[in-house]
Motif scaffolding. Structure first.
Motif, short mmCIF file in Angstrom:
data_model
loop_
_atom_site.label_atom_id
_atom_site.label_comp_id
_atom_site.label_asym_id
_atom_site.label_seq_id
_atom_site.Cartn_x
_atom_site.Cartn_y
_atom_site.Cartn_z
N ALA A 63 0.83 -1.20 0.00
CA ALA A 63 0.00 0.00 0.00
C ALA A 63 0.87 1.25 0.00
CB ALA A 63 -0.93 0.00 1.21
N THR A 96 -4.88 2.73 -0.55
CA THR A 96 -5.49 2.49 0.74
C THR A 96 -5.20 1.03 1.12
OG1 THR A 96 -7.59 1.73 -0.17
CG2 THR A 96 -7.37 4.10 0.28
N ARG A 97 -5.32 0.74 2.38
CA ARG A 97 -5.09 -0.64 2.83
C ARG A 97 -6.08 -1.59 2.15
NH1 ARG A 97 -2.49 -3.45 6.74
NH2 ARG A 97 -3.53 -5.33 7.48
N ARG A 98 -7.33 -1.17 2.02
CA ARG A 98 -8.36 -2.03 1.41
C ARG A 98 -8.04 -2.30 -0.06
NH1 ARG A 98 -11.20 -6.31 1.73
NH2 ARG A 98 -13.22 -6.19 0.72
#
Length: 67
Positions: free
Chosen positions: A21, A27-29
């Motif tokens: 990331a 983003t982490r997602r």
């Protein structure tokens, strides 16, 4: 010589989510989803991240021009 060997080994390991990331500004997602779909290939993950970021930028540009 050991440093070269270590680099080769690290290149073959799947990315960790946080490192991936951060590397791509995701983003982490988003990083989780890309890694889930394309791991363990780092090359495939890097390519997918670039494609994702390009698509996001194109969508943002489209929204800006529609205003």
């Amino acid at each position: 010589m050991n440093e070269d060997y270590d680099l080769a080994i690290n290149h073959d390991k799947p990315y960790e989510i946080a490192a991936f990331a951060e590397k791509h500004g995701l983003t982490r997602r988003a990083a989780e989803l890309i890694l889930f779909a394309y791991s363990p290939s780092r090359a495939a993950c890097d390519t997918a991240a670039t494609a994702f970021l390009t698509a996001v930028a194109a969508q943002q540009a489209k929204r800006q021009s529609a205003r």
